[in-house]
Design a protein around this motif. Sequence first.
Motif, PDB file in Angstrom:
ATOM      1  N   SER A  84       0.834  -1.194   0.000  1.00  0.00           N
ATOM      2  CA  SER A  84       0.000   0.000   0.000  1.00  0.00           C
ATOM      3  C   SER A  84       0.868   1.242   0.000  1.00  0.00           C
ATOM      4  O   SER A  84       1.985   1.250   0.547  1.00  0.00           O
ATOM      5  N   SER A  85       0.303   2.289  -0.592  1.00  0.00           N
ATOM      6  CA  SER A  85       1.026   3.560  -0.583  1.00  0.00           C
ATOM      7  C   SER A  85       0.953   4.223   0.793  1.00  0.00           C
ATOM      8  O   SER A  85       1.722   5.141   1.089  1.00  0.00           O
ATOM      9  N   MET A  86       0.027   3.766   1.588  1.00  0.00           N
ATOM     10  CA  MET A  86      -0.140   4.362   2.927  1.00  0.00           C
ATOM     11  C   MET A  86       0.666   3.574   3.959  1.00  0.00           C
ATOM     12  O   MET A  86       0.658   2.338   3.946  1.00  0.00           O
ATOM     13  N   ASP A 109      -0.141   5.486   9.338  1.00  0.00           N
ATOM     14  CA  ASP A 109      -1.201   6.350   8.822  1.00  0.00           C
ATOM     15  C   ASP A 109      -2.514   5.582   8.667  1.00  0.00           C
ATOM     16  O   ASP A 109      -3.595   6.080   8.959  1.00  0.00           O
ATOM     17  N   ARG A 110      -2.403   4.347   8.214  1.00  0.00           N
ATOM     18  CA  ARG A 110      -3.600   3.521   8.043  1.00  0.00           C
ATOM     19  C   ARG A 110      -4.274   3.313   9.396  1.00  0.00           C
ATOM     20  O   ARG A 110      -5.499   3.411   9.523  1.00  0.00           O
ATOM     21  N   ARG A 120      -4.142   5.277  11.933  1.00  0.00           N
ATOM     22  CA  ARG A 120      -4.762   6.540  12.354  1.00  0.00           C
ATOM     23  C   ARG A 120      -6.083   6.772  11.630  1.00  0.00           C
ATOM     24  O   ARG A 120      -7.062   7.219  12.232  1.00  0.00           O
ATOM     25  N   ARG A 121      -6.094   6.457  10.322  1.00  0.00           N
ATOM     26  CA  ARG A 121      -7.350   6.641   9.558  1.00  0.00           C
ATOM     27  C   ARG A 121      -8.432   5.689  10.074  1.00  0.00           C
ATOM     28  O   ARG A 121      -9.597   6.063  10.199  1.00  0.00           O
ATOM     29  N   ARG A 122      -8.030   4.466  10.343  1.00  0.00           N
ATOM     30  CA  ARG A 122      -8.988   3.489  10.884  1.00  0.00           C
ATOM     31  C   ARG A 122      -9.563   3.973  12.215  1.00  0.00           C
ATOM     32  O   ARG A 122     -10.766   3.894  12.448  1.00  0.00           O
ATOM     33  N   ALA A 123      -8.670   4.450  13.052  1.00  0.00           N
ATOM     34  CA  ALA A 123      -9.107   4.894  14.384  1.00  0.00           C
ATOM     35  C   ALA A 123     -10.073   6.075  14.270  1.00  0.00           C
ATOM     36  O   ALA A 123     -11.110   6.124  14.946  1.00  0.00           O
ATOM     37  N   ALA A 124      -9.722   7.018  13.386  1.00  0.00           N
ATOM     38  CA  ALA A 124     -10.575   8.201  13.221  1.00  0.00           C
ATOM     39  C   ALA A 124     -11.935   7.811  12.645  1.00  0.00           C
ATOM     40  O   ALA A 124     -12.978   8.313  13.077  1.00  0.00           O
ATOM     41  N   VAL A 137      -1.014  12.440   7.676  1.00  0.00           N
ATOM     42  CA  VAL A 137      -2.338  11.988   7.267  1.00  0.00           C
ATOM     43  C   VAL A 137      -3.423  12.920   7.818  1.00  0.00           C
ATOM     44  O   VAL A 137      -3.307  13.451   8.920  1.00  0.00           O
ATOM     45  N   LEU A 146      -7.016  13.567   9.303  1.00  0.00           N
ATOM     46  CA  LEU A 146      -8.044  12.837  10.032  1.00  0.00           C
ATOM     47  C   LEU A 146      -9.379  13.537   9.819  1.00  0.00           C
ATOM     48  O   LEU A 146      -9.522  14.728  10.090  1.00  0.00           O
ATOM     49  N   LEU A 147     -10.336  12.795   9.293  1.00  0.00           N
ATOM     50  CA  LEU A 147     -11.612  13.386   8.891  1.00  0.00           C
ATOM     51  C   LEU A 147     -12.692  13.090   9.915  1.00  0.00           C
ATOM     52  O   LEU A 147     -12.634  12.101  10.631  1.00  0.00           O
ATOM     53  N   ASP A 202      -4.511  -1.282  -2.603  1.00  0.00           N
ATOM     54  CA  ASP A 202      -4.899   0.085  -2.979  1.00  0.00           C
ATOM     55  C   ASP A 202      -5.812   0.068  -4.198  1.00  0.00           C
ATOM     56  O   ASP A 202      -5.737  -0.836  -5.045  1.00  0.00           O
ATOM     57  N   GLY A 212      -4.600   4.613  -6.252  1.00  0.00           N
ATOM     58  CA  GLY A 212      -3.526   4.527  -5.254  1.00  0.00           C
ATOM     59  C   GLY A 212      -3.972   4.825  -3.832  1.00  0.00           C
ATOM     60  O   GLY A 212      -3.136   5.062  -2.958  1.00  0.00           O
ATOM     61  N   ALA A 224      -5.374   3.819  -0.217  1.00  0.00           N
ATOM     62  CA  ALA A 224      -5.416   2.631   0.640  1.00  0.00           C
ATOM     63  C   ALA A 224      -6.871   2.253   0.931  1.00  0.00           C
ATOM     64  O   ALA A 224      -7.747   3.134   0.974  1.00  0.00           O
ATOM     65  N   ASP A 254      -9.541  -0.590   3.210  1.00  0.00           N
ATOM     66  CA  ASP A 254      -9.719  -1.575   4.279  1.00  0.00           C
ATOM     67  C   ASP A 254     -11.059  -2.273   4.113  1.00  0.00           C
ATOM     68  O   ASP A 254     -12.015  -1.679   3.589  1.00  0.00           O
ATOM     69  N   PHE A 300     -13.809  -3.760   6.628  1.00  0.00           N
ATOM     70  CA  PHE A 300     -14.263  -3.895   8.016  1.00  0.00           C
ATOM     71  C   PHE A 300     -15.309  -5.002   8.070  1.00  0.00           C
ATOM     72  O   PHE A 300     -16.202  -5.056   7.224  1.00  0.00           O
ATOM     73  N   TYR A 325      -9.563   5.110   1.638  1.00  0.00           N
ATOM     74  CA  TYR A 325      -9.067   6.322   2.306  1.00  0.00           C
ATOM     75  C   TYR A 325      -8.535   7.288   1.251  1.00  0.00           C
ATOM     76  O   TYR A 325      -7.369   7.227   0.858  1.00  0.00           O
ATOM     77  N   ASP A 361     -13.037   9.834   3.511  1.00  0.00           N
ATOM     78  CA  ASP A 361     -13.152   8.386   3.619  1.00  0.00           C
ATOM     79  C   ASP A 361     -14.427   7.984   2.896  1.00  0.00           C
ATOM     80  O   ASP A 361     -15.489   8.579   3.119  1.00  0.00           O
TER      81      ASP A 361
END
Lengths: 180, 94
Positions: free
Chosen positions: A7-9, A13-14, A16-20, B2, B4-5, B42, B46, B48, B50, B52, B69, B74
């Motif tokens: 991944s580019s991330m 950072d990933r 942090r994004r997940r947590a947010a 990064v 955060l949104l 990705d 490009g 990333a 996930d 869930f 992301y 998001d």
Amino acid sequence: MTEEVKSSMSPEDRARRRAALGKTASEKIAKSEQLNFRLEEKSIKQLQAVALQKGVPIGSMVREWVLERLSEEELGKDGTPGKALQMLIDLSHNLDRFLRKERSTLHTDSTNYTIYSHGDATHENSFSNPFAKKFEGHSTVSSVDTAFTLCSGHSFFLTCIDRARRLQSCVRKNSLFKLS
Amino acid sequence: MVRLLDDYRILDSAYKHGITDAEIAYVLSDKNATRRVYDLHDDDDGNAQDMFVAHTGTRPWPIEVGVSYRPDEDVVFHASRISIEYEKLYKEEV
């Protein structure tokens, strides 16, 4: 999927994004002031019957149950028995008032309690005290035991008994009595 | 650094399998003890991604939700009943 994913991330950072994102979703749920859950047909029918009998909407009834249970779950979490004991004391005061109104008296010892009606010596109810032994050895045993004891007996207080039992469960779960 | 949104956007494609907004939120929620997150490759731009997976209490099976992301937001691009691929992984963990 189990293999390493490029991944580019960065992993940080990933994370942090997940947590947010997780936090945002939780806040959305809370702000919606609604919760959905699945319940079996049989249980829903039971709920409908109980709500009809009580004359209240199902949602209001279940909400009240949930709030009641939540307040019990909070008991003792701050490490002090104050709130739990206060609730039990309130229950015992309610029973005292009830007994006075009914001109009844209550006798209690460590294993039994007896309710006397109208001051005569003939007891109308005598029950074993299921809580007596459970709190043995704890310094708070007397006040809690008495409060539990006081909350048993007349059908009017059946809900109090149920509540006291659940309180007992929560109190024990939250290790309230380790503080003695 | 990064970004955060404080919100996410749900694409129409995420509604294809009948999963609701609330269910998507339950799956993404950090207060859901049954939630598990798996890395995806990705996307074509490009970004990333996930997957869930969680129980929501609304269905008899877990739900999977795909998130991309993007730099400025998001995006939920997928939501459905758990697929066979994730079911095996999820069962091993929960």
